[in-house]
Design an enzyme around this catalytic site. Structure first.
Site, mmCIF file in Angstrom:
data_model
loop_
_atom_site.group_PDB
_atom_site.id
_atom_site.type_symbol
_atom_site.label_atom_id
_atom_site.label_comp_id
_atom_site.label_asym_id
_atom_site.label_seq_id
_atom_site.Cartn_x
_atom_site.Cartn_y
_atom_site.Cartn_z
ATOM 1 C CE LYS A 64 -3.900 1.935 2.722
ATOM 2 N NZ LYS A 64 -4.703 1.749 3.958
ATOM 3 C CB SER A 103 -8.266 0.696 5.968
ATOM 4 O OG SER A 103 -8.987 1.895 5.918
ATOM 5 C CB SER A 139 -8.113 3.420 2.922
ATOM 6 O OG SER A 139 -7.245 2.844 3.871
#
Ligand SMILES: [Zn+2]
Lengths: 530, 500
Positions: free
Chosen positions: B79, B178, B154
């Site tokens: 990420k 997330s 996210s």
């Protein structure tokens, strides 16, 4: 991303931020109040003192805590406030803060919290300062001060740990940020409003600094900003219970200015009240050039710091052992030393004050006393040791400092210094030569006896040699001798001086006086003594 | 042979027995990324040169040693919130458009020590603020099960990259769900460990007291492998704890359904209330029955204060974020708007940089958080929210006196359509209604794909359903074991895939 050297902000964006605009309609008559008016008012003063801590590394990262390095060379992701960086508590900083708190009789809180104080400024990399807010590491203490022989306890509200910001540098039209100082450990010590005059404030500040310097917590340097003070000041009519509106004075960067700034501000506020105006709650800056305080622009003080618990750090938990260790590392403090010197050694308060002003001197003085007690060559009176230190050692140190341009000079071995004192007391050399030898000892590290020999400083005190010399002086100055006989006693000094000249200052002045008087007597009275 | 459809432990077996080289595996992924990612948009950028160089290094290590770390030669996606030295880290924000990390995060440092292969950075909601990855300043990531739908967020890019076999596993972060919610929406495993198990050093902060790195994996054993590689105390993050780091992969391998006998499984009534998709509800209930059949004691429990968790979360998270994001001021790094853009004063520099640098949702949260911490409002908001947090912690503590593990849905709905919730932040915030309280309570939780429901907008299409398991503080071994037992019964991976 530019990590090397200055980070440029440029375009004079910061100008006018640091530079306070003068003349915001606040021109005050300087000290325009009479004594009579002053005495019907009283001042209420509280001080907030910030002191940098002498730790090896910064408060929340492992960067070195040193000054004078190339800008932005002592930085890392944490103190640069880079994305993802997280602070780590420096326990050495905590230990120093706890030590300071214990020395100032402030209660230690076994659990304390770090908090964020949020505001934007280019010298504040994270956009918040890590500080302590609701639960400081220590709270509730006091410091005893003495002004004009009167003792007073000034209560201390709290002592907490925080970090310093970086520095802005303005060059021409551009502004630069140096973050070497960012993250330097600080303690903030907040007094209660127990101080009632500028003099008391200066005294409190000095006492506080002496303690911190003694403890090796701070270098106490106000001019360089490692020790700073803000003052909250209000005035009220004597007898009033209600406090007046206070103003906060910032930017006071020497002990001299603290007193001046507070005095000015007290006068200003009294003037405002007497002219039926209202004292505003505001932050004011002291301008040492004009000796006035001026308001900061209101925009800059309209901060809502939005304090909240620092989520990157766990609560600071101090165990009994940690506190005990800090306690044991506290040496005898200046106040206690002064008291003890007066009691044990019967020294005057002036002597005690001078001896304890500097830790190095105080410790050396104590070393001298210890060495004196076991010196088999003889004993020197303590008062004399004190005099030697205050009058001669301090002078010699200054001379050496000037010659070498360095303050880091070794003291002589205590026995050597004591032996030098004994030589003078015994009359083997005179006081003046003693001083010369002392300076040489500091410069060369040589033994006093060697220096006396090398420089041929031994006093001419064998009576025969000296008598011959003095006879010569009398012979050479018949006119003066006649005048002396005629009653001009002052001329005795002239002959002493001439005799000293002949011995190049090595003669024992006491002896010279003796012999001179005897010879003059015999000559002016005639061989029969008539 | 398609080498990009394997789990980490399968690749590890192949590497161990020298049947394949990491370079071959890596090339398979590169090929697939080139083919598929233009459609899915899971990655913000790839670094194939770096990947192949990592793989070659790993192959050398594998050749020399019999024993090499589990992740050696395994191609992973990261990420874009983890700092990697010398690589761009944007957090999917314009304000970090030009930011090259000068240091490694602890997670990356440990991955490097494990000789992993870096494939690229995955898309996310800007500063991890969002539940659909639509808040990225750069691109919209698609759900591999239906390209018209969001992957969740996210960590949506991470979940999509695992779900569509664009990597063997991915590291994400979980502040309020997330990792778990996108894993649920994309049909993969998402693990959010106990707060403090994985160092946050070098992970761009959203909300420091809630953020925790997590893993997104093809199966439970992979999740255990990935966790083991990065977990543990870090002197650079004082909120990490000196937990005993267990051999999670070995524990998972040994997990046996006999262990379900007598296991007390709590079903919180609050997780099955209004707002939960009935089809998801019935699938979760089937799992409950399955566990009963395996001998577990099913216990109905209540977490009464979790109804306040979304409110408390949005006060705490936005407050911390408002402060954490103050460093993006255009002074030292990142984008800066200056004289050329007509900026004359310092205030203008701040305003312009942040106005143009931050996206809408980030600004919304900064404003919310700034308000919640303001003088006069602190007590009513931040302080109150902190008290609610304490209550929620107590709810869980009390429940774990009675049960060993808690079971419920991960998300109230399956993957929703792109754009569906963008104009309604509140409904977007409610996507995390079952995950948020776990972060507030610092607990570990895992989302496990347990089935699919019909896709109402795509004929013959399906959408995955995630089951959430929540276990007591620092009991990852139990969490992973129970998940593995359910996984073996459900056999999701054998039955379903994104088919992209
Ligand atoms: Zn640093």
């Amino acid at each position: 991303m530019d990590n090397s050297g200055y980070s440029e902000i440029g375009n004079s964006l910061l100008h006018g931020l640091n530079r306070q605009s003068a003349g915001t309609g606040d021109k005050q008559d300087k000290a325009g109040f009479g004594e009579g008016r002053l005495t019907s008012f009283e001042a209420v003063i509280g001080l907030e003192v910030h002191s940098q801590l002498l730790t090896k590394t910064k408060m929340f990262c492992s960067c070195q805590n040193i000054f004078g390095k190339e800008p932005n060379s002592m930085v890392c992701p944490v103190c640069l406030g880079l994305p993802g960086a997280i602070p780590v508590i420096n326990l050495e900083g905590v230990r120093l803060a706890v030590k300071a708190a214990l020395a100032l009789n402030i209660g230690i809180n076994k659990k304390s919290l770090f908090a964020r104080k949020n505001y934007f400024y280019p010298d504040l990399p994270k956009g918040y300062q890590i500080s302590q807010y609701l639960d400081p590491v220590s709270s509730n203490g006091y410091l005893t001060i003495e002004t004009d022989g009167v003792k007073k306890q000034i209560r201390i509200n709290r002592l907490h740990i925080e970090e310093d910001a970086g520095k802005l540098i303005h060059i021409g039209n551009e502004s630069y940020v140096d973050l070497n100082r960012a993250g330097t450990p600080l303690i903030e010590i907040v007094s209660e409003p127990d101080i009632s005059s500028a003099k008391e404030a200066a005294c409190y500040l000095k006492e506080l600094r002496d303690i911190l310097v003694y403890l090796d917590i701070s270098d106490g340097n106000m001019e360089e900003g490692s020790f700073r003070c803000d003052a909250n000041i209000s005035v009220r009519r004597k007898g009033d219970k209600k406090l007046g509106t206070r103003a906060e004075i910032k930017n006071v960067n020497s002990f001299k200015f603290v007193e001046k700034a507070i005095d000015y501000e007290i006068g200003r506020q009294i003037n405002v009240i007497l002219s039926a105006g209202n004292v505003l709650q505001e932050t004011r800056l002291y301008d040492p050039k004009e000796n006035v305080t001026k308001p900061m622009r209101s925009k800059e003080e309209a901060h809502d710091y939005r304090y909240f618990e620092e989520p990157d750090l766990p609560p600071l938990i101090l165990d009994a052992e940690f506190i005990e260790e800090a306690k044991n590392s506290i040496p005898e403090l200046p106040q206690a030393k002064r008291k003890r010197y007066a009691n044990e050694y019967a020294l005057t308060s002036y002597d005690c004050e001078v001896l304890t002003q500097n830790k190095k001197i105080a410790y050396y003085f104590e070393d001298l006393i210890k060495a004196n007690a076991v010196n088999n060559k003889g004993k020197v009176e303590i008062k004399k040791i004190s005099n030697w230190v205050i009058n001669d050692l301090l002078f010699a140190l200054k001379t050496v400092e000037n010659q070498r341009g360095s303050k880091e000079n070794d003291m002589p071995e205590p026995e050597d210094f004591l032996n030098l004192m004994l030589e003078v007391t015994a009359g083997n050399i005179n006081k003046n030569s003693g001083r010369i030898v002392l300076t040489e000892m500091l410069l060369t590290g040589k033994k006093p006896n060697d220096l006396i020999k090398e420089n041929n400083l031994a006093q001419v005190s064998d009576d025969k040699g000296l008598e011959d010399l003095i006879k010569l002086v009398l012979d050479e100055n018949p006119k003066e001798l006649a005048d002396l006989a005629g009653g001009k006693d002052k001329l005795l000094g002239f002959f002493v001086g001439e005799a000293m000249k002949k011995t190049k200052g090595k003669a024992n002045p006491k002896k010279v006086n003796e012999i001179l008087k005897r010879l003059i007597n015999s000559r002016t009275r005639g061989p029969d003594g008539i | 042979m398609d080498l990009s459809n394997l789990t980490i432990h399968q690749i590890n077996d192949l590497l161990k027995y020298r049947e394949v080289k990491s370079v071959d595996i890596t090339n398979s992924y590169i090929k697939r990324i080139k083919e598929v990612d233009p459609v899915v948009s899971a990655y913000l950028y790839n670094d194939f040169e770096e990947a192949l160089s990592n793989a070659a290094d790993a192959d050398k290590i594998i050749q020399k040693n019999k024993d090499f770390p589990y992740l050696t030669g395994i191609p992973l996606s990261i990420k874009d919130i983890f700092l990697i030295k010398g690589k761009k880290t944007t957090c999917a924000s314009k304000i970090l458009d030009n930011f090259i990390s000068p240091y490694d995060s602890t997670v990356i440092r440990r991955l490097k020590e494990n000789n992993y292969v870096f494939l690229g950075k995955t898309n996310m909601d800007e500063f991890a603020m969002g539940s659909s990855t639509e808040n990225s300043a750069y691109k919209i990531t698609k759900n591999p099960y239906d390209l018209n739908r969001v992957p969740g967020g996210s960590s949506g890019g991470s979940a999509a990259s695992v779900s569509s076999d664009l990597c063997a596993g991915s590291f994400g972060t979980d502040t309020g769900g997330s990792v778990r919610q996108p894993a649920s929406l994309c049909g993969v495993v998402g693990l959010k460990p106990t707060y403090g198990l994985i160092s946050r050093y070098g992970i761009i902060a959203f909300s420091s007291s809630l953020d925790q790195a997590g893993v997104i994996a093809n199966d439970v054993l992979d999740a255990a492998i990935m966790l083991k590689a990065v977990a543990g105390f870090d002197e650079k993050d004082q909120t990490t704890r000196k937990f005993e780091i267990k051999d999670y992969p070995e524990i998972v391998k040994k997990a046996d359904k006999s262990a379900m006998k007598g296991l007390k499984v709590g079903i919180p009534v609050e997780f099955f209330s209004e707002g939960l998709d009935p089809k998801i509800c019935s699938r979760i209930m089937e799992i409950k029955e399955l566990l009963k059949d395996l001998g577990a004691d099913i216990v109905d429990i209540s977490l009464p204060d979790t109804k306040y968790s979304v409110a408390a979360y949005y006060v705490i998270a936005t407050s911390e974020a408002s402060s954490n994001l103050e460093r993006y001021d255009g002074i030292r790094f990142g984008s800066r708007f200056s004289k050329d853009e007509g900026v004359q004063t310092l205030d203008e520099l701040y305003r312009k940089t942040r106005e143009l640098g931050f996206g809408k949702e980030v600004k919304r949260r900064i404003i919310l958080g700034t308000f919640a911490l303001s003088a006069g409002y602190y007590d009513a908001y931040y302080k109150k929210a902190s008290l609610v947090r304490k209550l929620i912690i107590k709810n869980y503590k009390d429940s774990f006196n009675d049960v060993d593990i808690i079971l419920g849905p991960t998300s109230p709905t399956p993957a929703f359509l792109i754009g569906e919730k963008m104009s309604d932040p509140l409904s977007m915030y409610l996507s995390d209604i079952y995950t948020i309280s776990v972060n507030l309570a610092y607990l570990p939780a895992l989302s496990l794909p347990v089935g699919v429901i019909d896709n109402p907008t795509k004929k013959g299409g399906v959408l995955p359903v995630g089951l959430q398991l929540i276990s007591p503080w620092a009991t990852e071994a139990r969490l992973l074991s129970v998940a593995k037992i359910i996984e073996d019964e459900v056999k999701f991976r054998q039955k379903y895939s994104a088919k992209i």
